[in-house]
Design a protein around this motif. Structure first.
Motif, PDB file in Angstrom:
ATOM      1  N   PHE A 149      41.751  31.998  41.487  1.00  0.00           N
ATOM      2  CA  PHE A 149      40.811  30.583  41.342  1.00  0.00           C
ATOM      3  C   PHE A 149      40.125  30.511  40.110  1.00  0.00           C
ATOM      4  CE2 PHE A 149      41.451  30.331  46.028  1.00  0.00           C
ATOM      5  CZ  PHE A 149      41.921  29.165  46.128  1.00  0.00           C
ATOM      6  N   GLY A 150      40.126  31.438  39.205  1.00  0.00           N
ATOM      7  CA  GLY A 150      39.556  31.443  38.020  1.00  0.00           C
ATOM      8  C   GLY A 150      38.274  31.927  38.202  1.00  0.00           C
ATOM      9  N   GLY A 151      37.662  32.559  39.418  1.00  0.00           N
ATOM     10  CA  GLY A 151      36.410  32.912  39.484  1.00  0.00           C
ATOM     11  C   GLY A 151      36.125  34.224  38.947  1.00  0.00           C
ATOM     12  N   PRO A 152      35.151  35.125  39.252  1.00  0.00           N
ATOM     13  CA  PRO A 152      34.665  36.167  38.997  1.00  0.00           C
ATOM     14  C   PRO A 152      35.865  37.242  39.310  1.00  0.00           C
ATOM     15  CG  PRO A 152      33.499  35.699  40.734  1.00  0.00           C
ATOM     16  CD  PRO A 152      34.215  34.476  40.409  1.00  0.00           C
ATOM     17  N   ARG A 153      36.227  38.174  38.242  1.00  0.00           N
ATOM     18  CA  ARG A 153      37.499  38.959  38.162  1.00  0.00           C
ATOM     19  C   ARG A 153      36.648  40.356  38.915  1.00  0.00           C
ATOM     20  NH1 ARG A 153      41.764  37.199  38.869  1.00  0.00           N
ATOM     21  NH2 ARG A 153      42.804  39.003  38.233  1.00  0.00           N
ATOM     22  N   HIS A 154      36.730  40.432  40.073  1.00  0.00           N
ATOM     23  CA  HIS A 154      35.991  41.815  40.943  1.00  0.00           C
ATOM     24  C   HIS A 154      37.209  42.767  40.731  1.00  0.00           C
ATOM     25  CE1 HIS A 154      32.500  39.801  42.332  1.00  0.00           C
ATOM     26  NE2 HIS A 154      33.365  38.954  42.967  1.00  0.00           N
ATOM     27  N   SER A 155      36.966  43.987  40.671  1.00  0.00           N
ATOM     28  CA  SER A 155      38.039  45.072  40.709  1.00  0.00           C
ATOM     29  C   SER A 155      38.399  45.300  42.001  1.00  0.00           C
ATOM     30  CB  SER A 155      37.421  46.431  40.068  1.00  0.00           C
ATOM     31  OG  SER A 155      36.512  46.960  41.159  1.00  0.00           O
ATOM     32  N   GLU A 156      39.530  45.983  42.452  1.00  0.00           N
ATOM     33  CA  GLU A 156      39.959  46.250  43.715  1.00  0.00           C
ATOM     34  C   GLU A 156      38.852  47.201  44.453  1.00  0.00           C
ATOM     35  OE1 GLU A 156      43.664  49.004  45.672  1.00  0.00           O
ATOM     36  OE2 GLU A 156      43.976  48.228  43.750  1.00  0.00           O
ATOM     37  N   THR A 157      38.321  48.082  43.606  1.00  0.00           N
ATOM     38  CA  THR A 157      37.393  48.866  44.399  1.00  0.00           C
ATOM     39  C   THR A 157      36.059  48.189  44.918  1.00  0.00           C
ATOM     40  OG1 THR A 157      37.936  50.909  42.876  1.00  0.00           O
ATOM     41  CG2 THR A 157      35.613  50.708  44.062  1.00  0.00           C
ATOM     42  N   GLN A 158      35.727  47.270  44.122  1.00  0.00           N
ATOM     43  CA  GLN A 158      34.587  46.159  44.721  1.00  0.00           C
ATOM     44  C   GLN A 158      35.111  45.460  45.676  1.00  0.00           C
ATOM     45  OE1 GLN A 158      34.191  44.237  40.890  1.00  0.00           O
ATOM     46  NE2 GLN A 158      32.153  45.140  40.478  1.00  0.00           N
ATOM     47  N   VAL A 159      36.281  44.989  45.655  1.00  0.00           N
ATOM     48  CA  VAL A 159      36.917  44.070  46.923  1.00  0.00           C
ATOM     49  C   VAL A 159      37.072  45.002  48.136  1.00  0.00           C
ATOM     50  CG1 VAL A 159      38.790  42.975  47.971  1.00  0.00           C
ATOM     51  CG2 VAL A 159      37.979  42.469  45.280  1.00  0.00           C
ATOM     52  N   ARG A 160      37.441  46.196  47.906  1.00  0.00           N
ATOM     53  CA  ARG A 160      37.496  46.851  49.193  1.00  0.00           C
ATOM     54  C   ARG A 160      36.266  47.334  49.845  1.00  0.00           C
ATOM     55  NH1 ARG A 160      42.239  49.578  50.301  1.00  0.00           N
ATOM     56  NH2 ARG A 160      43.859  49.404  48.939  1.00  0.00           N
ATOM     57  N   GLU A 161      35.178  47.765  48.810  1.00  0.00           N
ATOM     58  CA  GLU A 161      33.639  47.870  49.342  1.00  0.00           C
ATOM     59  C   GLU A 161      33.252  46.549  49.807  1.00  0.00           C
ATOM     60  OE1 GLU A 161      31.832  49.391  45.986  1.00  0.00           O
ATOM     61  OE2 GLU A 161      32.621  51.501  46.090  1.00  0.00           O
ATOM     62  N   ALA A 162      33.315  45.444  49.453  1.00  0.00           N
ATOM     63  CA  ALA A 162      32.885  44.323  49.953  1.00  0.00           C
ATOM     64  C   ALA A 162      33.406  43.850  51.287  1.00  0.00           C
ATOM     65  CB  ALA A 162      33.038  43.095  48.831  1.00  0.00           C
ATOM     66  N   LEU A 163      34.749  44.335  51.539  1.00  0.00           N
ATOM     67  CA  LEU A 163      35.339  43.864  52.696  1.00  0.00           C
ATOM     68  C   LEU A 163      35.510  45.291  53.783  1.00  0.00           C
ATOM     69  CD1 LEU A 163      38.249  41.530  51.304  1.00  0.00           C
ATOM     70  CD2 LEU A 163      36.107  40.799  52.476  1.00  0.00           C
ATOM     71  N   ASP A 164      34.927  46.192  53.268  1.00  0.00           N
ATOM     72  CA  ASP A 164      34.980  47.583  54.123  1.00  0.00           C
ATOM     73  C   ASP A 164      36.406  47.874  54.385  1.00  0.00           C
ATOM     74  OD1 ASP A 164      33.943  49.627  55.237  1.00  0.00           O
ATOM     75  OD2 ASP A 164      33.404  48.812  57.153  1.00  0.00           O
ATOM     76  N   LEU A 165      37.382  47.862  53.538  1.00  0.00           N
ATOM     77  CA  LEU A 165      38.814  48.091  53.791  1.00  0.00           C
ATOM     78  C   LEU A 165      39.023  49.572  53.805  1.00  0.00           C
ATOM     79  CD1 LEU A 165      40.382  45.290  51.749  1.00  0.00           C
ATOM     80  CD2 LEU A 165      39.954  45.209  53.930  1.00  0.00           C
ATOM     81  N   SER A 166      39.820  49.785  54.554  1.00  0.00           N
ATOM     82  CA  SER A 166      40.354  51.327  54.709  1.00  0.00           C
ATOM     83  C   SER A 166      41.149  51.562  53.585  1.00  0.00           C
ATOM     84  CB  SER A 166      40.942  51.732  55.912  1.00  0.00           C
ATOM     85  OG  SER A 166      42.231  50.928  56.355  1.00  0.00           O
ATOM     86  N   ASP A 167      41.429  52.976  53.232  1.00  0.00           N
ATOM     87  CA  ASP A 167      42.234  53.085  51.959  1.00  0.00           C
ATOM     88  C   ASP A 167      43.671  52.801  52.071  1.00  0.00           C
ATOM     89  OD1 ASP A 167      40.069  53.983  50.768  1.00  0.00           O
ATOM     90  OD2 ASP A 167      40.469  56.135  51.313  1.00  0.00           O
TER      91      ASP A 167
END
Length: 210
Positions: A151-169
């Protein structure tokens, strides 16, 4: 009857009718928070003109629907979106887009029933809106991938997204532009690859236990 779908670049392409030999139906659900682009994704990748249950947003939704970062949104899905992709002469993939607002979450159990897997579409400007979808899928034991819609918003890294959503590897995180048929198709391919990996691992575990 064939239909023509428009793309962001102004091009159109004809979509084929369902073949008479189609006999196998597979189901995938697209979920996520309010206004993340689920309807757009189903529309962009479907072989047919999709079924939408969108209604114009009114004052009745004020204070209920969170319009932060999506102030320009004027319509909302009140039941589900439905699209179709013909994989070959006999196999068809059915796409269901789930409504994102909390007041429609009661519909999700029915939409999840019989699904192979799910796409969790996220808006990196509002990652917290994706929590419920991920939690519900994990409770249901439904495999899923996470697609970051651009959406043209902030470009979070994959690591940041994983941590924010508490995703398993083992949960894939992929980039996505829901307006693009090719990009949306790639997300579905990533989901299929994920499902194949899970099935292969399960089969190997069964062989090892015998």
């Amino acid at each position: 009857m064939d239909s023509a779908i428009s793309h962001p670049n102004g091009e159109t392409d004809a979509r084929p009718p369902l073949g008479s030999k189609a006999a196998n139906g597979l189901k995938v659900v697209v979920v996520g928070g309010f206004g993340v682009g689920k309807t757009t994704m189903v529309k962009s990748v479907s072989d047919i003109r999709p079924l939408h249950t969108e209604e114009t947003m009114t004052r009745a939704g004020e204070g209920i629907d969170d319009l932060r970062q999506v102030e320009e949104k004027t319509t909302t899905t009140i039941a589900f979106d439905f699209g179709r992709i013909s994989l070959d002469a006999t196999t068809v993939l059915y796409l269901f887009g789930a409504p994102g607002q909390e007041r429609f979450w009661f519909l999700w159990d029915s939409l999840f029933r019989g699904t192979l897997g799910a796409v969790v579409l996220v808006d990196t400007r509002r990652l917290a809106d994706s929590w419920y979808a991920i939690d519900r899928l994990e409770q249901q034991g439904t495999p899923f991938v996470v697609a970051r819609n651009d959406f043209g918003g902030p470009r979070h890294s994959e690591t940041q997204v994983r941590e924010a959503l508490d995703l398993s590897d083992d949960v894939p995180v992929v980039e996505c532009d829901a307006r693009s048929r090719g990009s949306s198709r790639d997300v579905l391919v990533a989901l299929v690859d994920h499902l194949y990996t899970l099935a292969s691992s399960a089969a190997e575990a069964r062989r090892s236990s015998t």
